[in-house]
Design a protein around this motif. Structure first.
Motif, PDB file in Angstrom:
ATOM      1  N   LYS A   1      14.445 -22.762  55.337  1.00 31.98           N
ATOM      2  CA  LYS A   1      13.939 -23.778  54.391  1.00 31.98           C
ATOM      3  C   LYS A   1      12.429 -23.920  54.512  1.00 31.98           C
ATOM      4  O   LYS A   1      11.705 -23.976  53.503  1.00 31.98           O
ATOM      5  N   GLU A   2      11.940 -23.965  55.748  1.00 26.77           N
ATOM      6  CA  GLU A   2      10.504 -24.110  55.973  1.00 26.77           C
ATOM      7  C   GLU A   2       9.746 -22.903  55.428  1.00 26.77           C
ATOM      8  O   GLU A   2       8.678 -23.040  54.832  1.00 26.77           O
ATOM      9  N   GLY A   3      10.323 -21.705  55.602  1.00 28.95           N
ATOM     10  CA  GLY A   3       9.689 -20.492  55.097  1.00 28.95           C
ATOM     11  C   GLY A   3       9.552 -20.503  53.589  1.00 28.95           C
ATOM     12  O   GLY A   3       8.492 -20.170  53.036  1.00 28.95           O
ATOM     13  N   TYR A   4      10.623 -20.906  52.889  1.00 29.22           N
ATOM     14  CA  TYR A   4      10.573 -20.962  51.427  1.00 29.22           C
ATOM     15  C   TYR A   4       9.642 -22.060  50.941  1.00 29.22           C
ATOM     16  O   TYR A   4       8.953 -21.914  49.926  1.00 29.22           O
ATOM     17  N   THR A   5       9.606 -23.196  51.658  1.00 34.48           N
ATOM     18  CA  THR A   5       8.729 -24.302  51.267  1.00 34.48           C
ATOM     19  C   THR A   5       7.254 -23.872  51.338  1.00 34.48           C
ATOM     20  O   THR A   5       6.463 -24.151  50.433  1.00 34.48           O
ATOM     21  N   LYS A   6       6.897 -23.185  52.427  1.00 35.58           N
ATOM     22  CA  LYS A   6       5.523 -22.705  52.576  1.00 35.58           C
ATOM     23  C   LYS A   6       5.177 -21.689  51.496  1.00 35.58           C
ATOM     24  O   LYS A   6       4.043 -21.674  50.980  1.00 35.58           O
ATOM     25  N   ALA A   7       6.160 -20.825  51.147  1.00 34.48           N
ATOM     26  CA  ALA A   7       5.916 -19.812  50.119  1.00 34.48           C
ATOM     27  C   ALA A   7       5.675 -20.479  48.765  1.00 34.48           C
ATOM     28  O   ALA A   7       4.769 -20.068  48.010  1.00 34.48           O
ATOM     29  N   LEU A   8       6.471 -21.512  48.433  1.00 40.58           N
ATOM     30  CA  LEU A   8       6.338 -22.188  47.148  1.00 40.58           C
ATOM     31  C   LEU A   8       5.007 -22.904  46.994  1.00 40.58           C
ATOM     32  O   LEU A   8       4.484 -23.048  45.885  1.00 40.58           O
ATOM     33  N   LYS A   9       4.457 -23.373  48.122  1.00 45.41           N
ATOM     34  CA  LYS A   9       3.183 -24.085  48.069  1.00 45.41           C
ATOM     35  C   LYS A   9       2.032 -23.205  47.617  1.00 45.41           C
ATOM     36  O   LYS A   9       0.961 -23.678  47.268  1.00 45.41           O
ATOM     37  N   GLN A  10       2.234 -21.893  47.619  1.00 45.93           N
ATOM     38  CA  GLN A  10       1.184 -20.972  47.182  1.00 45.93           C
ATOM     39  C   GLN A  10       1.146 -20.813  45.658  1.00 45.93           C
ATOM     40  O   GLN A  10       0.229 -20.183  45.123  1.00 45.93           O
ATOM     41  N   TYR A  11       2.111 -21.406  44.950  1.00 50.31           N
ATOM     42  CA  TYR A  11       2.210 -21.223  43.500  1.00 50.31           C
ATOM     43  C   TYR A  11       2.069 -22.550  42.759  1.00 50.31           C
ATOM     44  O   TYR A  11       2.410 -23.592  43.253  1.00 50.31           O
TER      45      TYR A  11
END
Length: 305
Positions: free
Chosen positions: A295-305
């Motif tokens: 979950k943390e990995g996907y959350t960090k990835a989404l913050k880039q968009y």
């Protein structure tokens, strides 16, 4: 006969026995005659004779050259390859290389229908020397370049084993500087020298056991393996079944709705990155700690968009 003729015959014997264990001498002779006719289309200077005396000599040479034992079973009246699981993997890779070599040698102009991955060399030119150092417990020294550091550092290390992961080769070695066992990528290693200084493997240390429950090349650092359960899209699951994520993989459910598998692994950065790369096709069911990491990995990835 040319050296290529001898090697081709050795590998054809191994290939036949892999396809059909307990093959008779006549089975081997028929197979070699047929395959050699094809190889001679590529190289008309290639000549190979085969007899029962030749076979016995070949079996001795196969053991000397490839380290593979071939035995004869009187009850089953045929020859078979005697090997461990590790030796079997080495054999499979060797046969892949042989098939690729012969395929590429079939024609000089294959650029229009064979496309290789465009990647840098893997540093495999040092494999033989490193194997010698590992077997004879000799210290090595080299310059090493980390991806996150522009400088090269001088290292002195005690090599324990070689490991392959995602098209890269690594030497697992104890860094003399801090006595920690680390993985060094061969393609980032330069000025390799083999010293005459010997070392003793740490008492009780076993590389295979250390990485038995690891995905990739990151050491577990004392972490205990956990039971991991994944739910996978059934179509994507076909790929996971044919190319398992890890040797501990077990199938729990396999139907038109999902493939559910169980793994026993230490949760390392390498494994988390692998799960994230599968995106929505893979869902972690347990343990909760791994669910939180994903979950943390996907959350960090989404913050880039």
């Amino acid at each position: 006969m040319s050296k290529r003729g001898y090697i081709s015959r050795y590998l054809l014997i191994l290939k036949k026995l892999k396809q059909k264990p307990y093959s008779s001498y006549q089975d081997l002779q028929n197979y070699i005659d047929k395959e050699m006719n094809f190889l001679q289309l590529q190289d008309d200077t290639l000549t190979v004779g085969f007899s029962k005396r030749t076979l016995q000599r070949d079996l001795r040479e196969i053991k000397n050259v490839f380290g593979i034992d071939i035995e004869y079973s009187k009850p089953l009246k045929g020859y078979f390859i005697s090997q461990t699981e590790t030796e079997n993997m080495n054999f499979q890779r060797m046969m892949e290389a042989f098939d690729l070599f012969n395929s590429l040698n079939f024609t000089q102009d294959f650029s229009s229908f064979i496309y290789f991955e465009n990647r840098k060399p893997q540093g495999t030119e040092n494999l033989y020397g490193l194997l010698h150092a590992i077997k004879n417990k000799k210290q090595i020294q080299f310059l090493y370049h980390k991806f996150w550091d522009e400088t090269h550092t001088q290292r002195i290390a005690e090599p324990y084993a070689l490991k392959e992961f995602k098209n890269r080769w690594y030497v697992m070695a104890k860094d003399v500087k801090d006595n920690a066992v680390k993985s060094f990528a061969l393609d980032r290693l330069s000025n390799l020298e083999f010293t005459n200084k010997t070392f003793q493997l740490a008492a009780g240390y076993n590389v295979e056991e250390e990485y038995r429950y690891c995905f990739g090349i990151i050491s577990p650092n004392g972490e205990k393996p956990q039971e991991i359960i994944l739910s996978i899209n059934p179509f994507h699951g076909k790929y996971i079944k044919t190319l398992p994520l890890h040797h501990t993989q077990q199938i729990i459910i396999d139907n038109e709705n999902e493939l559910r598998i169980k793994l026993k692994l230490c949760i390392t950065f390498d494994f988390i990155m692998e799960l994230l790369s599968h995106g929505e096709e893979v869902k972690v069911l347990q343990p909760q700690t791994l669910i939180d990491e994903i979950k943390e990995g996907y959350t960090k990835a989404l913050k880039q968009y």
